[in-house]
Scaffold this motif. Sequence first.
Motif, short mmCIF file in Angstrom:
data_model
loop_
_atom_site.label_atom_id
_atom_site.label_comp_id
_atom_site.label_asym_id
_atom_site.label_seq_id
_atom_site.Cartn_x
_atom_site.Cartn_y
_atom_site.Cartn_z
N LYS A 6 0.84 -1.20 0.00
CA LYS A 6 0.00 0.00 0.00
C LYS A 6 0.87 1.24 0.00
O LYS A 6 1.83 1.34 0.76
CB LYS A 6 -0.90 0.03 1.23
CG LYS A 6 -2.05 -0.93 1.19
CD LYS A 6 -2.93 -0.73 2.41
CE LYS A 6 -4.04 -1.73 2.42
NZ LYS A 6 -4.89 -1.58 3.62
N ASP A 8 0.09 5.59 -1.24
CA ASP A 8 -0.68 6.57 -1.98
C ASP A 8 0.26 7.21 -3.01
O ASP A 8 0.96 8.16 -2.72
CB ASP A 8 -1.26 7.63 -1.05
CG ASP A 8 -2.17 8.61 -1.77
OD1 ASP A 8 -2.23 8.57 -3.02
OD2 ASP A 8 -2.82 9.41 -1.09
N ASP A 34 -6.29 0.11 -7.26
CA ASP A 34 -7.05 1.14 -6.55
C ASP A 34 -7.29 0.69 -5.11
O ASP A 34 -6.84 -0.39 -4.70
CB ASP A 34 -8.35 1.50 -7.29
CG ASP A 34 -9.37 0.37 -7.32
OD1 ASP A 34 -9.24 -0.63 -6.55
OD2 ASP A 34 -10.32 0.48 -8.12
N GLU A 35 -8.02 1.50 -4.35
CA GLU A 35 -8.23 1.18 -2.92
C GLU A 35 -9.07 -0.07 -2.69
O GLU A 35 -9.03 -0.66 -1.62
CB GLU A 35 -8.85 2.37 -2.21
CG GLU A 35 -10.21 2.78 -2.72
CD GLU A 35 -10.70 4.09 -2.13
OE1 GLU A 35 -11.91 4.28 -2.12
OE2 GLU A 35 -9.87 4.89 -1.70
N ARG A 109 -6.13 7.28 -8.46
CA ARG A 109 -6.72 6.31 -7.52
C ARG A 109 -5.73 5.20 -7.14
O ARG A 109 -6.09 4.30 -6.37
CB ARG A 109 -7.97 5.69 -8.13
CG ARG A 109 -9.07 6.68 -8.41
CD ARG A 109 -10.41 6.05 -8.83
NE ARG A 109 -10.34 4.70 -9.33
CZ ARG A 109 -10.47 4.35 -10.62
NH1 ARG A 109 -10.65 5.27 -11.54
NH2 ARG A 109 -10.42 3.08 -10.97
N LYS A 111 -3.49 3.16 -5.14
CA LYS A 111 -3.25 3.10 -3.69
C LYS A 111 -2.35 1.94 -3.28
O LYS A 111 -2.01 1.81 -2.11
CB LYS A 111 -4.58 2.98 -2.94
CG LYS A 111 -5.54 4.12 -3.18
CD LYS A 111 -5.00 5.43 -2.68
CE LYS A 111 -6.02 6.54 -2.89
NZ LYS A 111 -5.44 7.85 -2.87
N SER A 112 -2.01 1.07 -4.23
CA SER A 112 -1.09 -0.02 -3.91
C SER A 112 -0.48 -0.53 -5.21
O SER A 112 -0.93 -0.21 -6.31
CB SER A 112 -1.79 -1.14 -3.15
OG SER A 112 -2.83 -1.71 -3.91
#
Length: 145
Positions: A6, A8, A34-35, A109, A111-112
């Motif tokens: 993870k 950002d 994405d998240e 978007r 996130k990881s």
Amino acid sequence: MDCTVKQDLFSSSQGIEVSSHIKRKKFSTIVLYDEDGQSIGKLQLSLSGIYLTGCVGCRTPLAFKRARNRDGLTTWAASLKDGLLQIKIKGEVLYEKELKGECAAVYGRAKSFAFSDMSCENTFSYVPSEMEAGKRVTSDCVGSC
């Protein structure tokens, strides 16, 4: 998500730092999520090209080819901070592309990330202040599960 890291990427100043062999036909590939853990695209880098799924497709700049380590691993960093894709070696920006419109929205978007098709010789820099490793991410083999 157990096999991802993870981070950002849209706000990270560090980005993802990787040590890998840079070859003409073999890509170093980072899969972005994405998240919700859905794959949103891949960043692929080789001596022949730089690709970001659906947004970037170009020949690798000559400056990048010259800066790589010809005899071993090259440490390079990829960043998407504020929608600006940058590829660096030793802190020097060797490729830069501003993502606009749909590309900025999609990759904003991210996130990881995880690595794909990379050998166990390759490594990445884990930054605890910016990253959280999934349960099955290992310290070797580029974090592969």
